[in-house]
Write a protein that holds these residues in place. Structure first.
Motif, PDB file in Angstrom:
ATOM      1  N   ILE A  78       0.837  -1.217   0.000  1.00 44.88           N
ATOM      2  CA  ILE A  78       0.000   0.000   0.000  1.00 44.88           C
ATOM      3  C   ILE A  78       0.873   1.268   0.000  1.00 44.88           C
ATOM      4  O   ILE A  78       0.619   2.221  -0.740  1.00 44.88           O
ATOM      5  N   GLY A  79       1.938   1.235   0.809  1.00 47.64           N
ATOM      6  CA  GLY A  79       2.845   2.395   0.846  1.00 47.64           C
ATOM      7  C   GLY A  79       3.484   2.640  -0.513  1.00 47.64           C
ATOM      8  O   GLY A  79       3.627   3.785  -0.957  1.00 47.64           O
ATOM      9  N   ILE A  80       3.853   1.546  -1.179  1.00 45.11           N
ATOM     10  CA  ILE A  80       4.478   1.682  -2.508  1.00 45.11           C
ATOM     11  C   ILE A  80       3.486   2.311  -3.491  1.00 45.11           C
ATOM     12  O   ILE A  80       3.847   3.179  -4.288  1.00 45.11           O
ATOM     13  N   CYS A  81       2.232   1.865  -3.402  1.00 46.14           N
ATOM     14  CA  CYS A  81       1.208   2.437  -4.302  1.00 46.14           C
ATOM     15  C   CYS A  81       1.090   3.942  -4.087  1.00 46.14           C
ATOM     16  O   CYS A  81       1.065   4.719  -5.053  1.00 46.14           O
ATOM     17  N   ALA A  82       1.021   4.340  -2.824  1.00 44.41           N
ATOM     18  CA  ALA A  82       0.880   5.780  -2.531  1.00 44.41           C
ATOM     19  C   ALA A  82       2.100   6.538  -3.071  1.00 44.41           C
ATOM     20  O   ALA A  82       1.971   7.617  -3.664  1.00 44.41           O
ATOM     21  N   SER A  83       3.270   5.948  -2.901  1.00 46.27           N
ATOM     22  CA  SER A  83       4.501   6.596  -3.345  1.00 46.27           C
ATOM     23  C   SER A  83       4.544   6.729  -4.877  1.00 46.27           C
ATOM     24  O   SER A  83       4.972   7.759  -5.412  1.00 46.27           O
ATOM     25  N   ILE A  84       4.113   5.679  -5.569  1.00 43.75           N
ATOM     26  CA  ILE A  84       4.090   5.706  -7.049  1.00 43.75           C
ATOM     27  C   ILE A  84       3.153   6.820  -7.537  1.00 43.75           C
ATOM     28  O   ILE A  84       3.473   7.593  -8.439  1.00 43.75           O
ATOM     29  N   GLU A 107     -11.138  -5.053   5.553  1.00 42.40           N
ATOM     30  CA  GLU A 107     -11.898  -3.796   5.598  1.00 42.40           C
ATOM     31  C   GLU A 107     -10.978  -2.627   5.961  1.00 42.40           C
ATOM     32  O   GLU A 107     -11.024  -1.561   5.346  1.00 42.40           O
ATOM     33  N   ASN A 108     -10.111  -2.862   6.941  1.00 38.37           N
ATOM     34  CA  ASN A 108      -9.201  -1.781   7.361  1.00 38.37           C
ATOM     35  C   ASN A 108      -8.239  -1.399   6.229  1.00 38.37           C
ATOM     36  O   ASN A 108      -7.947  -0.220   6.023  1.00 38.37           O
ATOM     37  N   ALA A 109      -7.770  -2.406   5.504  1.00 34.79           N
ATOM     38  CA  ALA A 109      -6.870  -2.110   4.375  1.00 34.79           C
ATOM     39  C   ALA A 109      -7.618  -1.293   3.319  1.00 34.79           C
ATOM     40  O   ALA A 109      -7.070  -0.328   2.756  1.00 34.79           O
ATOM     41  N   LEU A 110      -8.871  -1.657   3.068  1.00 36.34           N
ATOM     42  CA  LEU A 110      -9.655  -0.925   2.064  1.00 36.34           C
ATOM     43  C   LEU A 110      -9.931   0.509   2.509  1.00 36.34           C
ATOM     44  O   LEU A 110      -9.954   1.440   1.688  1.00 36.34           O
ATOM     45  N   ILE A 111     -10.122   0.683   3.811  1.00 38.71           N
ATOM     46  CA  ILE A 111     -10.326   2.048   4.336  1.00 38.71           C
ATOM     47  C   ILE A 111      -9.060   2.872   4.090  1.00 38.71           C
ATOM     48  O   ILE A 111      -9.112   4.014   3.631  1.00 38.71           O
ATOM     49  N   ASP A 112      -7.897   2.270   4.355  1.00 44.46           N
ATOM     50  CA  ASP A 112      -6.629   2.968   4.074  1.00 44.46           C
ATOM     51  C   ASP A 112      -6.546   3.357   2.601  1.00 44.46           C
ATOM     52  O   ASP A 112      -6.204   4.489   2.253  1.00 44.46           O
ATOM     53  N   ASN A 114      -8.922   3.768   0.450  1.00 37.49           N
ATOM     54  CA  ASN A 114      -9.901   4.804   0.134  1.00 37.49           C
ATOM     55  C   ASN A 114      -9.399   6.173   0.580  1.00 37.49           C
ATOM     56  O   ASN A 114      -9.480   7.157  -0.164  1.00 37.49           O
ATOM     57  N   PHE A 115      -8.832   6.229   1.783  1.00 36.46           N
ATOM     58  CA  PHE A 115      -8.334   7.514   2.297  1.00 36.46           C
ATOM     59  C   PHE A 115      -7.139   8.014   1.466  1.00 36.46           C
ATOM     60  O   PHE A 115      -6.876   9.202   1.384  1.00 36.46           O
ATOM     61  N   LEU A 116      -6.400   7.088   0.885  1.00 33.90           N
ATOM     62  CA  LEU A 116      -5.255   7.484   0.050  1.00 33.90           C
ATOM     63  C   LEU A 116      -5.681   7.815  -1.382  1.00 33.90           C
ATOM     64  O   LEU A 116      -4.850   8.069  -2.245  1.00 33.90           O
ATOM     65  N   ASN A 117      -6.991   7.755  -1.644  1.00 36.66           N
ATOM     66  CA  ASN A 117      -7.532   8.000  -2.975  1.00 36.66           C
ATOM     67  C   ASN A 117      -7.036   6.971  -4.006  1.00 36.66           C
ATOM     68  O   ASN A 117      -6.854   7.278  -5.172  1.00 36.66           O
ATOM     69  N   ILE A 118      -6.803   5.767  -3.538  1.00 38.84           N
ATOM     70  CA  ILE A 118      -6.465   4.665  -4.457  1.00 38.84           C
ATOM     71  C   ILE A 118      -7.794   4.032  -4.861  1.00 38.84           C
ATOM     72  O   ILE A 118      -8.511   3.491  -4.021  1.00 38.84           O
ATOM     73  N   GLN A 119      -8.127   4.137  -6.135  1.00 44.42           N
ATOM     74  CA  GLN A 119      -9.491   3.787  -6.564  1.00 44.42           C
ATOM     75  C   GLN A 119      -9.595   2.406  -7.200  1.00 44.42           C
ATOM     76  O   GLN A 119     -10.665   1.990  -7.606  1.00 44.42           O
ATOM     77  N   ASN A 120      -8.455   1.753  -7.364  1.00 48.83           N
ATOM     78  CA  ASN A 120      -8.450   0.454  -8.049  1.00 48.83           C
ATOM     79  C   ASN A 120      -7.809  -0.610  -7.164  1.00 48.83           C
ATOM     80  O   ASN A 120      -6.845  -0.328  -6.461  1.00 48.83           O
ATOM     81  N   VAL A 121      -8.342  -1.821  -7.257  1.00 47.80           N
ATOM     82  CA  VAL A 121      -7.809  -2.935  -6.478  1.00 47.80           C
ATOM     83  C   VAL A 121      -7.882  -4.195  -7.332  1.00 47.80           C
ATOM     84  O   VAL A 121      -8.878  -4.405  -8.021  1.00 47.80           O
ATOM     85  N   LEU A 122      -6.835  -5.009  -7.320  1.00 43.46           N
ATOM     86  CA  LEU A 122      -6.926  -6.329  -7.961  1.00 43.46           C
ATOM     87  C   LEU A 122      -7.179  -7.341  -6.846  1.00 43.46           C
ATOM     88  O   LEU A 122      -6.335  -7.521  -5.968  1.00 43.46           O
ATOM     89  N   ALA A 123      -8.354  -7.956  -6.894  1.00 45.42           N
ATOM     90  CA  ALA A 123      -8.785  -8.830  -5.790  1.00 45.42           C
ATOM     91  C   ALA A 123      -8.458 -10.291  -6.107  1.00 45.42           C
ATOM     92  O   ALA A 123      -8.947 -10.849  -7.087  1.00 45.42           O
ATOM     93  N   LEU A 124      -7.656 -10.886  -5.243  1.00 44.46           N
ATOM     94  CA  LEU A 124      -7.155 -12.255  -5.496  1.00 44.46           C
ATOM     95  C   LEU A 124      -7.297 -13.118  -4.259  1.00 44.46           C
ATOM     96  O   LEU A 124      -7.349 -12.605  -3.142  1.00 44.46           O
ATOM     97  N   ARG A 125      -7.274 -14.412  -4.496  1.00 39.56           N
ATOM     98  CA  ARG A 125      -7.290 -15.306  -3.337  1.00 39.56           C
ATOM     99  C   ARG A 125      -5.907 -15.408  -2.719  1.00 39.56           C
ATOM    100  O   ARG A 125      -5.742 -15.422  -1.507  1.00 39.56           O
TER     101      ARG A 125
END
Ligand code: FAD
Length: 318
Positions: A78-84, A107-112, A114-125
């Motif tokens: 998540i930190g890397i995404c924000a940095s990129i 849920e907590n990761a998704l809240i983070d 959302n707050f970072l304005n990251i609008q895309n997620v690749l959802a995997l098992r």
């Protein structure tokens, strides 16, 4: 911006995206920037960052006994995404997995995000831990990617795990999922796999990124089969070149795919490591050109930090 909005805006032109993996623990963001800086001139609208679950290792103690320890070798997605996003002004797509997460952790990761304005997620098992042999979800976690997609889709409706939250903020995640032109290795057959792929889309997924493949006819057939099964979201081919001889056996073992005989022969016949690498690069260039001509919405390159190789490929294709 959402990945699917980029596809719409491209109006049929084939986009390009790159995937990187976090550095080993103790590494710095510099390795990510070093890997991405040389690729940014190709203007990828989004960059994926993989997620790595903890694995168990056994440490020998002074008594001679072994102790089991859980280690996450590549934290920091998540930190890397924000940095990129901050450095390049492009969107970053974090991969989020079921393994190792309770639903509350998710849920907590998704809240983070959302707050970072990251609008895309690749959802995997996620895969099984090496020593477990089969995937085991965290207690109170999601068992399959479809459960994760459902959880994200619920948050997009403002529904959180806590029933007391009645008017929670609606997140607005664009949800990507994985697809397998050569079928997921655990699925008994392609029909079974497609049934669950369709279920993931019905649960709220917006686009699919495929496992790597080396024979384009498999991708084109997969797209056709998906359309026939009623899956109508964009399907992005995932690509990686063979650059070393050992990959002729490691890639099939790790990713459960077939390598075309012509490719295998050409790599084997090439007499130097450099010549073998060139064969793999040429193959990937040809694959990319054909996929572009065949209307793929985006070419997604699994770079693994190897910007030199991918520059050669993308320069030849775009
Ligand atoms: P699922 O969609 O859950 O499918 C897993 C298997 O179960 C399939 O055989 C499917 O047919 C079957 N199935 C699905 N739902 C059900 C159900 N409800 N009941 C019964 N059977 C079902 N792994 C990581 O750890 N980190 C990453 O960053 C990462 N990135 C990836 C990116 C891409 C583009 C791809 C293709 C794979 C990636 N992976 C990653 C690997 C992925 O986690 C593994 O392939 C994993 O084994 C399956 O993940 P999935 O999301 O496809 O699982």
């Amino acid at each position: 911006m959402k990945v699917t909005e980029y596809f719409k805006k491209a109006e049929g032109n084939t986009l390009i995206s790159f995937e990187v993996l976090p550095p080993l623990k103790g590494g710095s963001m510099k390795s990510i920037f070093d890997a991405l800086d040389p690729l940014m001139e190709f203007k990828p609208p989004f960059i994926d960052v993989t997620y790595h679950r903890e694995d168990f290792i056994y440490r020998k103690k002074s008594t001679g006994y072994y102790e089991k320890a859980a280690i996450r070798k590549r934290p920091g997605t998540i930190g890397i995404c924000a940095s990129i996003m901050h450095r390049y002004g492009v969107d970053a797509v974090p991969h989020l997995i079921c393994g190792g997460f309770t639903k509350e952790d998710t849920e907590n990761a998704l809240i983070d995000l959302n707050f970072l304005n990251i609008q895309n997620v690749l959802a995997l098992r996620g895969d099984a831990r090496k020593i477990e042999g089969q995937f085991i979800a965290e207690e109170g976690g999601n068992d399959y990617a479809i459960d994760l997609v459902t959880q994200i889709a619920e948050m997009n409706k403002g529904k959180y795990l806590d029933d007391d939250i009645e008017t929670g903020e609606k997140t607005d995640f664009c949800i990507g999922i994985a697809g397998y032109p050569e079928k997921h290795f655990e699925a008994p057959n392609l029909e079974f796999d497609l049934k669950w792929l369709k279920a993931k889309v019905d649960a709220g997924a917006h686009y699919i990124v495929t496992q790597m493949f080396f024979d384009n006819s498999k991708y084109f057939k997969f797209v056709k089969d998906c359309r026939a099964a009623g899956i109508d979201v964009p399907i992005v081919p995932g690509l990686k070149p063979i650059t070393k001889k050992h990959q002729l056996t490691t890639l099939p073992r790790i990713f459960h795919l077939d390598l075309p005989s012509d490719l295998v022969k050409e790599v084997e016949n090439a007499t130097t490591p450099k010549a073998k690498e060139q064969v793999g690069i040429e193959w990937c260039i040809q694959q990319s050109k054909e996929l572009k001509e065949g209307g793929a919405p985006c070419l997604h390159y699994y770079t693994m930090g190897d910007s030199k190789t991918f520059r050669k490929i993308v320069e030849a294709v775009y």
